[in-house]
Design a protein around this motif. Structure first.
Motif, PDB file in Angstrom:
ATOM      1  N   SER A  83       1.165  -1.585   0.156  1.00 36.18           N
ATOM      2  CA  SER A  83      -0.362  -0.042   0.033  1.00 36.18           C
ATOM      3  C   SER A  83       0.847   0.958   0.097  1.00 36.18           C
ATOM      4  N   LEU A  84       1.733   1.412   0.306  1.00 34.20           N
ATOM      5  CA  LEU A  84       2.982   2.387  -0.104  1.00 34.20           C
ATOM      6  C   LEU A  84       4.335   2.129  -1.007  1.00 34.20           C
ATOM      7  N   LYS A  85       4.715   3.309  -1.379  1.00 34.39           N
ATOM      8  CA  LYS A  85       5.044   3.442  -2.203  1.00 34.39           C
ATOM      9  C   LYS A  85       7.583   3.892  -1.236  1.00 34.39           C
ATOM     10  N   ALA A  86       8.271   2.074  -1.661  1.00 34.44           N
ATOM     11  CA  ALA A  86       9.012   2.293  -0.860  1.00 34.44           C
ATOM     12  C   ALA A  86       9.763   3.574  -1.753  1.00 34.44           C
ATOM     13  N   THR A  87       9.678   4.331  -2.763  1.00 31.77           N
ATOM     14  CA  THR A  87      10.595   5.552  -3.088  1.00 31.77           C
ATOM     15  C   THR A  87       9.731   6.969  -2.862  1.00 31.77           C
ATOM     16  N   ASP A  88       9.028   6.845  -1.251  1.00 33.87           N
ATOM     17  CA  ASP A  88       8.859   7.887  -0.580  1.00 33.87           C
ATOM     18  C   ASP A  88       9.737   7.967   0.326  1.00 33.87           C
ATOM     19  N   PHE A  89      10.458   6.778   0.647  1.00 37.99           N
ATOM     20  CA  PHE A  89      10.880   6.664   1.906  1.00 37.99           C
ATOM     21  C   PHE A  89      12.638   7.324   1.858  1.00 37.99           C
ATOM     22  N   GLY A  90      13.134   7.622   2.293  1.00 40.90           N
ATOM     23  CA  GLY A  90      15.030   7.852   2.301  1.00 40.90           C
ATOM     24  C   GLY A  90      15.475   8.115   4.293  1.00 40.90           C
ATOM     25  N   ALA A  91      16.204   7.971   3.844  1.00 38.58           N
ATOM     26  CA  ALA A  91      17.614   8.723   4.691  1.00 38.58           C
ATOM     27  C   ALA A  91      18.101   9.845   4.787  1.00 38.58           C
ATOM     28  N   MET A  92      18.508  10.545   6.080  1.00 37.95           N
ATOM     29  CA  MET A  92      18.946  11.851   6.343  1.00 37.95           C
ATOM     30  C   MET A  92      20.207  11.413   7.493  1.00 37.95           C
ATOM     31  N   LYS A  99      21.572   9.078  11.511  1.00 41.36           N
ATOM     32  CA  LYS A  99      21.277   8.266   9.880  1.00 41.36           C
ATOM     33  C   LYS A  99      19.741   9.046  10.792  1.00 41.36           C
ATOM     34  N   GLN A 100      18.815   8.859  10.154  1.00 40.87           N
ATOM     35  CA  GLN A 100      17.010   9.418  10.149  1.00 40.87           C
ATOM     36  C   GLN A 100      16.661   8.919   9.184  1.00 40.87           C
ATOM     37  N   SER A 101      15.278   7.981   9.271  1.00 42.43           N
ATOM     38  CA  SER A 101      14.410   7.482   7.608  1.00 42.43           C
ATOM     39  C   SER A 101      13.575   8.920   7.514  1.00 42.43           C
ATOM     40  N   THR A 102      13.219   8.728   6.681  1.00 35.41           N
ATOM     41  CA  THR A 102      12.375   9.947   6.469  1.00 35.41           C
ATOM     42  C   THR A 102      10.949  10.100   5.368  1.00 35.41           C
ATOM     43  N   PHE A 103      10.074  10.458   5.454  1.00 29.64           N
ATOM     44  CA  PHE A 103       8.722  10.376   4.624  1.00 29.64           C
ATOM     45  C   PHE A 103       8.511  11.280   3.300  1.00 29.64           C
ATOM     46  N   ARG A 104       8.785  11.293   2.290  1.00 29.02           N
ATOM     47  CA  ARG A 104       8.403  12.204   1.399  1.00 29.02           C
ATOM     48  C   ARG A 104       9.511  12.900   1.593  1.00 29.02           C
ATOM     49  N   GLY A 105      10.632  13.266   2.724  1.00 27.33           N
ATOM     50  CA  GLY A 105      12.035  14.033   2.534  1.00 27.33           C
ATOM     51  C   GLY A 105      11.889  14.899   3.635  1.00 27.33           C
ATOM     52  N   TYR A 106      10.729  14.459   4.782  1.00 31.37           N
ATOM     53  CA  TYR A 106      10.712  15.543   6.675  1.00 31.37           C
ATOM     54  C   TYR A 106      10.815  14.043   6.865  1.00 31.37           C
ATOM     55  N   PRO A 107      11.484  14.009   8.351  1.00 31.46           N
ATOM     56  CA  PRO A 107      11.572  12.590   9.170  1.00 31.46           C
ATOM     57  C   PRO A 107      11.152  12.282   9.747  1.00 31.46           C
ATOM     58  N   LEU A 108      11.317  11.455  10.563  1.00 36.70           N
ATOM     59  CA  LEU A 108      10.045  10.698  11.283  1.00 36.70           C
ATOM     60  C   LEU A 108      10.874  10.239  12.582  1.00 36.70           C
ATOM     61  N   TYR A 109       9.225  10.625  13.785  1.00 40.48           N
ATOM     62  CA  TYR A 109      10.279  10.326  15.102  1.00 40.48           C
ATOM     63  C   TYR A 109       9.206   8.988  15.868  1.00 40.48           C
ATOM     64  N   TYR A 110       9.314   8.981  16.841  1.00 40.00           N
ATOM     65  CA  TYR A 110       8.919   7.864  17.857  1.00 40.00           C
ATOM     66  C   TYR A 110       7.997   9.024  18.932  1.00 40.00           C
ATOM     67  N   TYR A 111       6.893   8.198  19.480  1.00 37.31           N
ATOM     68  CA  TYR A 111       7.041  10.409  21.073  1.00 37.31           C
ATOM     69  C   TYR A 111       7.388   8.711  21.876  1.00 37.31           C
ATOM     70  N   ALA A 112       7.850   9.261  23.057  1.00 36.45           N
ATOM     71  CA  ALA A 112       8.476   8.320  24.186  1.00 36.45           C
ATOM     72  C   ALA A 112       7.447   7.749  25.384  1.00 36.45           C
ATOM     73  N   MET A 113       6.189   8.761  25.050  1.00 36.29           N
ATOM     74  CA  MET A 113       4.918   8.549  25.763  1.00 36.29           C
ATOM     75  C   MET A 113       3.937   7.059  25.564  1.00 36.29           C
ATOM     76  N   ASP A 114       4.611   7.124  23.878  1.00 38.55           N
ATOM     77  CA  ASP A 114       4.234   6.201  23.139  1.00 38.55           C
ATOM     78  C   ASP A 114       4.643   4.652  23.733  1.00 38.55           C
ATOM     79  N   LEU A 115       3.838   3.880  24.750  1.00 38.50           N
ATOM     80  CA  LEU A 115       4.192   2.599  25.527  1.00 38.50           C
ATOM     81  C   LEU A 115       4.337   1.771  23.795  1.00 38.50           C
ATOM     82  N   LYS A 116       3.101   1.169  24.122  1.00 39.14           N
ATOM     83  CA  LYS A 116       3.067  -0.028  23.066  1.00 39.14           C
ATOM     84  C   LYS A 116       2.839   0.202  21.779  1.00 39.14           C
TER      85      LYS A 116
END
Length: 151
Positions: A83-92, A99-116
């Motif tokens: 359902s997703l295009k691998a070309t939309d993802f990259g790294a910076m 290194k940090q993964s990106t989606f359509r050029g924007y950096p991706l993050y977790y939130y520390a308070m998301d426990l599960k």
């Protein structure tokens, strides 16, 4: 000659097994949650976020920010469901050299308070952190609403 054939056969089987394992365990999936809609998550179901203050291939989250919003890196071999295009993802490269993964050029993050898996506690936090609906990202500015905008 028999040893060479066995070696080639063994190497081919390992290659097939590795590719099957990678396909079975994507780096990113799409979750669905009432009140949130579709959102990106890592392969184990933990929600991924974007930061409104970031720009393409540039993270504005550094220092203490990274304690609450750790950078996501999906690895050198990035796999996604159909359902997703691998070309939309990259790294910076981050300012700290990691290194940090990106989606359509924007950096991706977790939130520390998301426990599960499936937690979306960071969505709309301070109106600068948001889950990523892959069908509507990056958001576009709306003239008369308070919707998030991407630069």
């Amino acid at each position: 000659m028999k040893k060479i054939v066995l070696f080639i056969f063994g190497a081919a089987m390992m290659f097939i097994a590795l590719n099957t394992a990678i396909a079975a365990n994507p780096s990113v999936t799409v979750g669905q949650k009432e009140g949130i809609g579709s959102y990106l998550a890592d392969g184990s179901g933990k929600t991924l976020y974007w930061f409104k203050k970031d720009s393409k291939n540039t993270s504005a989250c550094t220092g203490a920010c990274l304690e609450k919003w750790p950078a996501f890196f999906g690895g050198a071999v990035f796999t996604v469901p159909p359902s997703l295009k691998a070309t939309d993802f990259g790294a910076m490269d981050r300012p700290d050299g990691k290194k940090q993964s990106t989606f359509r050029g924007y950096p991706l993050y977790y939130y520390a308070m998301d426990l599960k898996a499936g937690d979306t506690n960071g969505h709309k936090l301070n109106e600068v952190w948001f889950v990523i609906d892959p069908g509507k990202f990056p958001p576009v500015a709306k003239q008369d609403s308070g919707s998030p905008t991407a630069k």
